[in-house]
Scaffold this active site. Structure first.
Site, PDB file in Angstrom:
ATOM      1  N   ASN A 162       6.526  89.926  39.971  1.00 19.07           N
ATOM      2  CA  ASN A 162       7.344  88.825  39.470  1.00 19.07           C
ATOM      3  C   ASN A 162       8.787  89.079  39.881  1.00 19.07           C
ATOM      4  O   ASN A 162       9.520  89.823  39.221  1.00 19.07           O
ATOM      5  CB  ASN A 162       7.219  88.727  37.948  1.00 19.07           C
ATOM      6  N   GLU A 163       9.170  88.487  40.989  1.00 19.60           N
ATOM      7  CA  GLU A 163      10.475  88.723  41.587  1.00 19.60           C
ATOM      8  C   GLU A 163      11.557  87.893  40.873  1.00 19.60           C
ATOM      9  O   GLU A 163      11.244  87.037  40.036  1.00 19.60           O
ATOM     10  CB  GLU A 163      10.431  88.356  43.070  1.00 19.60           C
ATOM     11  N   PRO A 164      12.841  88.166  41.178  1.00 16.23           N
ATOM     12  CA  PRO A 164      13.914  87.356  40.608  1.00 16.23           C
ATOM     13  C   PRO A 164      13.644  85.865  40.773  1.00 16.23           C
ATOM     14  O   PRO A 164      13.225  85.412  41.837  1.00 16.23           O
ATOM     15  CB  PRO A 164      15.139  87.802  41.413  1.00 16.23           C
ATOM     16  N   SER A 166      11.500  84.357  38.634  1.00 18.25           N
ATOM     17  CA  SER A 166      10.248  84.104  37.918  1.00 18.25           C
ATOM     18  C   SER A 166      10.540  83.599  36.506  1.00 18.25           C
ATOM     19  O   SER A 166      11.510  84.006  35.864  1.00 18.25           O
ATOM     20  CB  SER A 166       9.407  85.379  37.836  1.00 18.25           C
ATOM     21  N   THR A 181      12.118  94.336  48.021  1.00 18.64           N
ATOM     22  CA  THR A 181      10.776  94.845  47.725  1.00 18.64           C
ATOM     23  C   THR A 181      10.044  95.210  49.001  1.00 18.64           C
ATOM     24  O   THR A 181       9.383  96.249  49.088  1.00 18.64           O
ATOM     25  CB  THR A 181       9.975  93.787  46.942  1.00 18.64           C
TER      26      THR A 181
END
Length: 640
Positions: A162-164, A166, A181
């Protein structure tokens, strides 16, 4: 009263945090938590549902679970597992797949039924993913939810993938990976360009449904993002901050990962402290930089208004504290890193005698010497010390494949030019060319190609050391065996590396040893090289008299410097010395422009190095000391 003190100490923290001395202790505790849940469910005839994570963080947890199974009879037959995520696309038998990871680290060693293992499927056609993700969620719900969910944290603040950006109520889905990432994963894939751009992941909302959530983080690399997740405002920019909304979460950290939390980093703001000399220096430097005032200009009011009233009351007035810390910082600065002969060295970081010291600089990679401490290296040679350099590893991993062909083409052309072409070079060239055509990401090169790459780096290292002023007899290319051995197995013995290092130390009998002190990554080459050197010195200290007069100085790499309050020797560089250092770095042509593993920073190594040392000089100046072009910093390692 103890409860009040704890609340005061942790008042900056928005989630429960438990800090362990090291990751081994923490991992055993987490594994026991999981084992207890499994046993409790077994006693009731129920199924235990585990949410599992991948990456380096949970490896020791899984190792302990395997031990509990094999040595203490812990059964996993009543366990159903759900993994957080998987790269997309990804074949399950690929070395980088999380299926491979979980089988290797856990599933192949316990009795969990294969049909109870759930890992997102990285082979699905894209039009089938939405339905698959909904079914994944439904399966978790039908089982009553996850009993305990393990999490790591990425440097973007991601949990799962869940990246920035999300949402806090997001479910299992296909996501696009953040560039950071992908850079962090680049070593596993043989370069960022080979890392998938997408992944399947449980959502933040899915994670929140777990009855218990444990986020684990180890080492200094995670300290900055841990602080933001624990103490920062809730933000979609850092998805881990959403965990502040859960009443079932706990952060499990080692001391390094917790080091930037306020209670450890700036403890005087969190609770009463015992003011040691080290803590006073750290606090005064912090106050000076926070207020933008030179140390000698700080007042009693500055201390009182910034959480340091206790210090000025116990140790004040401010002027006395200021003078003491200013003098301590001034005494770290020296233009004589090998000591200045014939002078009083009471307030100098290095001994005056012997005037001409035996010095050996250990460089983990073939360019760390000039990148990290090139100015000091040059200064030591210029000032007449008997300086040696030891390149601990070949660095062959960090050479582009096309450089191999370029060098082989040169050798072929040279052989033709002197009528000495016996066909050997052409054969190697053709074999290398064919290998590179089908080379897979992260595939280990054949021995001959590794040798060529090592020779490329060896030639560059020798050229750099000669430029500094060292004779060839003082240049040692160790090529320690662990470096290539580790490409085939993580279970590596270091005994021959230690013996080789001991032999070199006995030959030089140094008064000074310089070594890389980058320990943020405990499995990184710098840390391994230091451990080998330290063990060699430890053994020799029991038998060799010269070790009693040997000082070990640590330097940092191109990215991060020691904090000002920790620096014990600061070597200022003139503009001319900065230029000479730059030219020494330029000798490492294979690492210029775009190196194979550039890390997070797009700047060239020489730019990073110059920026780092100029920033250190600027900090000294802001504290009220002299304004230098650049400063290289060192910390002395004291043997117990």
């Amino acid at each position: 009263m103890a409860r009040l003190n704890l609340l005061e100490e942790t008042r900056f923290e928005r989630v429960p945090v438990k800090v362990y001395a090291n990751q081994d202790e923490a991992s055993v505790d987490v594994a026991n938590r999981i084992a207890n849940i499994i046993k409790e469910k077994q006693a009731k005839g129920e199924t235990a549902v585990l949410g599992l994570a991948t990456g380096a963080t949970p490896v020791k947890v899984y190792k302990e679970l395997v031990r509990l199974h094999k040595e203490e009879g812990l059964s996993f037959k009543n366990v159903i597992t759900f993994n957080l995520d998987e790269y997309y696309p990804m074949k399950p038998d690929a070395p980088q797949s999380y299926v491979t990871f979980m089988n290797k680290n856990l599933f192949d060693h316990i009795d969990v039924p294969k049909e109870n293992i759930n890992i997102p499927d990285g082979t699905l056609p894209e039009d089938a993913i939405h339905a698959y993700c909904e079914a994944y969620e439904q399966k978790i719900s039908n089982l009553g939810g996850i009993d305990i969910q393990l999490l790591g944290i990425g440097r973007t603040g991601h949990i799962g993938f869940n990246e920035p950006g999300s949402a806090p109520n997001s479910g299992t889905r296909l996501v696009v990976l953040d560039d950071l990432t992908r850079r962090d994963a680049s070593r596993d894939f043989g370069g960022k360009e080979n890392v998938p751009t997408k992944a399947l992941t449980m959502g933040v909302g899915t994670i929140f449904k777990a009855k218990e959530i444990v986020l684990m983080a180890w080492n200094e690399k995670k300290a900055e993002i841990v602080k933001k997740a624990v103490e920062g405002e809730i933000s979609s920019d850092i998805p881990a901050t959403y965990l502040q909304l859960s009443s079932s979460v706990e952060f499990i950290l080692d001391t390094d990962a917790a080091s930037q939390l306020t209670r450890f980093d700036l403890p005087w703001l969190a609770h009463e402290v015992t003011w040691t000399d080290t803590l006073i220096k750290k606090a005064v430097v912090w106050l000076s930089l926070k207020l933008g005032k030179a140390i000698l200009k700080l007042t009693d009011d500055d201390y009182n208004n910034n959480g340091m009233a206790q210090l000025v009351t116990e140790k004040g007035p401010a002027y006395s504290i200021n003078i003491k810390i200013f003098n301590e910082l001034q005494h770290t600065i020296t233009g004589w890193p090998g000591g200045k002969p014939g002078v009083d060295d009471t307030n100098r970081p290095e001994r005056a005698e012997p005037g001409r010291k035996n010095v050996i600089l250990f460089s983990p990679h073939p360019d760390d010497d000039v990148i990290s401490m090139g100015g000091t290296f040059i200064r030591l040679a210029d000032q007449g010390h008997n300086v040696h350099v030891a390149y601990q590893t070949s660095g062959n991993t960090a050479v582009w494949d096309d450089d191999v062909l370029r060098y082989l083409e040169f050798v072929q052309d040279f052989a033709v030019a002197v009528d000495d072409d016996n066909g050997v070079t052409a054969k190697i060239y053709n074999e290398a060319k064919e290998f590179f055509k089908t080379k897979q990401p992260n595939q280990v090169d054949p021995e001959i190609i590794r040798t060529i790459k090592a020779l490329i780096r060896k030639g560059e290292a020798i050229a750099g050391a000669r430029f500094v002023g060292l004779p060839d007899g003082n240049i040692h290319f160790q090529d320690l065996p662990f470096y290539d051995r580790g490409k085939f197995s993580k279970d590596v013995s270091y005994e021959d590396d230690i013996q080789q290092t001991m032999a070199l130390l006995q030959k030089v009998k140094p008064h000074q040893v310089f070594a890389a002190g980058d320990f943020a990554d405990p499995h990184g080459t710098h840390k391994v090289c230091f451990d080998i050197l330290f063990e060699a010195l430890r053994r020799l200290s029991k038998t060799d008299e010269w070790t009693k007069d040997c000082w070990l100085w640590l330097y940092r790499g191109a990215w991060h410097e020691y904090p000002i309050h920790e620096i014990e020797m600061a070597v200022p560089l003139s503009p001319q010395e900065v230029k000479r250092k730059r030219l020494a770095i330029f000798k490492h042509q294979s690492q210029k422009d775009v190196p194979v593993f550039p890390g997070d920073d797009p700047r060239e190594f020489w730019v990073r190095a110059e920026d780092r040392t100029s920033e250190t000089a600027e900090l000294y100046h802001k504290l009220g000391l002299a304004d230098y072009e650049a400063i290289e910093a060192f910390v002395r390692w004291k043997f117990d």
